[in-house]
Design a protein around this motif. Sequence first.
Motif, mmCIF file in Angstrom:
data_model
loop_
_atom_site.group_PDB
_atom_site.id
_atom_site.type_symbol
_atom_site.label_atom_id
_atom_site.label_comp_id
_atom_site.label_asym_id
_atom_site.label_seq_id
_atom_site.Cartn_x
_atom_site.Cartn_y
_atom_site.Cartn_z
ATOM 1 N N MET A 1 -11.499 -13.214 -11.697
ATOM 2 C CA MET A 1 -10.354 -12.318 -11.856
ATOM 3 C C MET A 1 -10.719 -10.852 -11.628
ATOM 4 O O MET A 1 -9.832 -10.017 -11.463
ATOM 5 N N TYR A 2 -12.022 -10.556 -11.635
ATOM 6 C CA TYR A 2 -12.432 -9.149 -11.574
ATOM 7 C C TYR A 2 -11.843 -8.396 -10.381
ATOM 8 O O TYR A 2 -11.282 -7.308 -10.562
ATOM 9 N N PRO A 3 -11.926 -8.960 -9.139
ATOM 10 C CA PRO A 3 -11.362 -8.220 -7.999
ATOM 11 C C PRO A 3 -9.882 -7.902 -8.189
ATOM 12 O O PRO A 3 -9.431 -6.804 -7.846
ATOM 13 N N ILE A 4 -9.141 -8.867 -8.756
ATOM 14 C CA ILE A 4 -7.706 -8.646 -8.924
ATOM 15 C C ILE A 4 -7.456 -7.562 -9.970
ATOM 16 O O ILE A 4 -6.642 -6.664 -9.775
ATOM 17 N N TRP B 1 -9.484 -5.247 -10.735
ATOM 18 C CA TRP B 1 -9.925 -3.973 -10.135
ATOM 19 C C TRP B 1 -8.823 -3.368 -9.269
ATOM 20 O O TRP B 1 -8.530 -2.187 -9.346
ATOM 21 N N MET B 2 -8.192 -4.214 -8.471
ATOM 22 C CA MET B 2 -7.115 -3.725 -7.611
ATOM 23 C C MET B 2 -5.950 -3.218 -8.468
ATOM 24 O O MET B 2 -5.397 -2.151 -8.217
ATOM 25 N N ALA C 1 -15.567 3.375 -8.948
ATOM 26 C CA ALA C 1 -15.379 1.965 -8.596
ATOM 27 C C ALA C 1 -15.960 1.005 -9.625
ATOM 28 O O ALA C 1 -15.517 -0.133 -9.750
ATOM 29 N N TRP D 1 -5.213 5.964 -1.181
ATOM 30 C CA TRP D 1 -5.618 4.635 -1.669
ATOM 31 C C TRP D 1 -4.751 4.172 -2.820
ATOM 32 O O TRP D 1 -4.374 3.014 -2.899
ATOM 33 N N MET E 1 -1.597 2.728 -1.702
ATOM 34 C CA MET E 1 -1.795 1.464 -1.001
ATOM 35 C C MET E 1 -2.054 0.328 -1.992
ATOM 36 O O MET E 1 -1.489 -0.767 -1.862
ATOM 37 N N PHE E 2 -2.896 0.596 -2.986
ATOM 38 C CA PHE E 2 -3.151 -0.447 -3.989
ATOM 39 C C PHE E 2 -1.889 -0.741 -4.789
ATOM 40 O O PHE E 2 -1.606 -1.888 -5.130
ATOM 41 N N SER F 1 0.177 -2.963 -2.758
ATOM 42 C CA SER F 1 -0.452 -4.281 -2.692
ATOM 43 C C SER F 1 -0.063 -5.084 -3.924
ATOM 44 O O SER F 1 0.268 -6.275 -3.838
ATOM 45 N N LEU G 1 2.400 -8.544 -4.399
ATOM 46 C CA LEU G 1 1.927 -9.786 -5.021
ATOM 47 C C LEU G 1 2.801 -10.218 -6.200
ATOM 48 O O LEU G 1 2.736 -11.363 -6.645
#
Lengths: 288, 301
Positions: A32-35, A37-38, A53, A252, A255-256, A259, A263
């Motif tokens: 789940m970390y990438p999600i 993070w986004m 980051a 950024w 954009m995030f 994104s 979703l």
Amino acid sequence: MSSTRAQKGWFWRKIKWPIYHIFVGLLAILMMYPIAWMLLSSFKESRTIFATANTLLPAQWMWDNYITGWKGVGGYSFGHYMWNSLVIVAISTVGVVISSAVIAFGFARLNFKGRNFWFAIMMVTLMLPHDVVLVPQYIIFTKLGWLNSIAPIVVPQFFGAPFFIFLMVQFIRTIPKDLDEAATIDGCGKFRLFIQIILPLIKSSLATAAIFSFYWRWEDLLGPVLYLNSPDKYTVSMGLKMFLDSESSSNWGAMFAMSIVSLLPVVAIFFAFQRHIVEGISSSGIKG
Amino acid sequence: MAIRNESLKTNLTGYAFISPFIIGFLAFTLIPMFISLYLSFTSYNLFTSPRWIGLGNFEKMFTNDPKYWNSVRVTIYYVFVGVPLRLAFALFVAMVLNTASRMVGTYRTIYYLPSIIGGSVAVSIMWRNIFSEQGIVNHFLMAFGAAPVNWFGNATAALGMLITLSVWQFGSSMLIFLAGLKNISPEMYEAASVDGASPVRKFMNITLPLLSPVILFNLIMQTISAFMTFVPAYVISKGEGGPLDGTMLYSLYLFRQAFMFNNMGYAAAMAWVMLIFIGILTFVLFKTSKMWVFYESEGGR
């Protein structure tokens, strides 16, 4: 001797579950970390996203990212792209679910000459890489004057999708045939049999097909890239891609943020219909 | 006469119901396939009529286009490393989750979620950014004392990034494995335990053989879809297939030939080579599967 073994067993039983949950839980966090993070980056100030980051939480919550992101790129708001996607998804899904159900009923319940032949053809198309028809389909749709319209994306959906047909055939086969016979004796025609008896019984497979059709059309990029060339017709995927292309502005955060917005419908449907989705995957192998 | 009419009527009803499939199949699959086959022997740019050049496209592809061979190499690497890794991971997690615990449903959801959002542009954008020079992956590498990797300056690293993305989305294969594991009766394992079999032996002698039909199914479906991977490579490399053509997957190269350079004939030829290759691979998998796939209902092989 036997008492130490018993003790060891007792100790193992006691720590087995904590170890299990630590292991599986850590893996879940990694997944789940990438999600996460986004998601959290979408609240960070654009120029701090990469400098920070390695930290998840934003120093300052920037809700503005969502406002600037929603204003969109290419002269249209993100809401415009969302609406375009929604129209494509709605038309495609209605088309593919109805046509697949009709076809599936034919394969599962009607005995006609050549049924096995056509069923085999369908199973082969299930495994056919679509690259092989990409170029000629593009040429055909161009010659038909369908370029820059949603027709090339939605029209093919009205002729059934092998994955869904197969899924529904499997479902219909689990319904006892006595039901058909009883209805036929009562003078019920095949069409009425389909509409009034079979269709209500395969609701859950219809729902599964509808959900997956939603996902695939919503996330589709190739169709819009090929067939839609004016920004007013762009879908969510195309809107996001434009964000990426215009990244010289390096907004950024926006954009995030978009994104995440793109979703939201996908994740909302996932949590609402989890059981259907999981069953659909497990029983039919539809890819996620 | 009445009987003939009856069977005629039955046949007509059947065909009426499946007619959308037949029409769609002819219009969107069969006829396009013939057009594609024809175009593969021509030079065609969409604006002037196709010019017959015989085997010219194939000749160029095999002897005179290093970029083509590069895309083949990149794709084969992507498929033959990515798919086994993904399936191994999926099977491992499925086995871990195949246990009675109240939390299993939650874990299953978490592991599956990346697959459901996996095809979207948003995830590709995210992946591009977490692997960027200052992204979290490099932060982690440095935290563990490793040198940061320039993921976008190195062809191998960029391909590795794509493979990681595909492995991260192991969820749907995991669910199919999980369904397969649930069908194996616990008595089998109990009997093996009584005989003193080790976990490794149980895995080799019970789990793998009984799961082999599901493994075959996953292997074939995942291999085909891996060959078709397009969106992540397209988004992550911004359509260029870079760096140094390191993410130039076959589908992306085909797309570029067709829609950026207008080489429709060449792209059609590429598609046919891919179709034949996947066809052969699937055939080989099915044939060799007789040696390792175990069907319980047939009482053995």
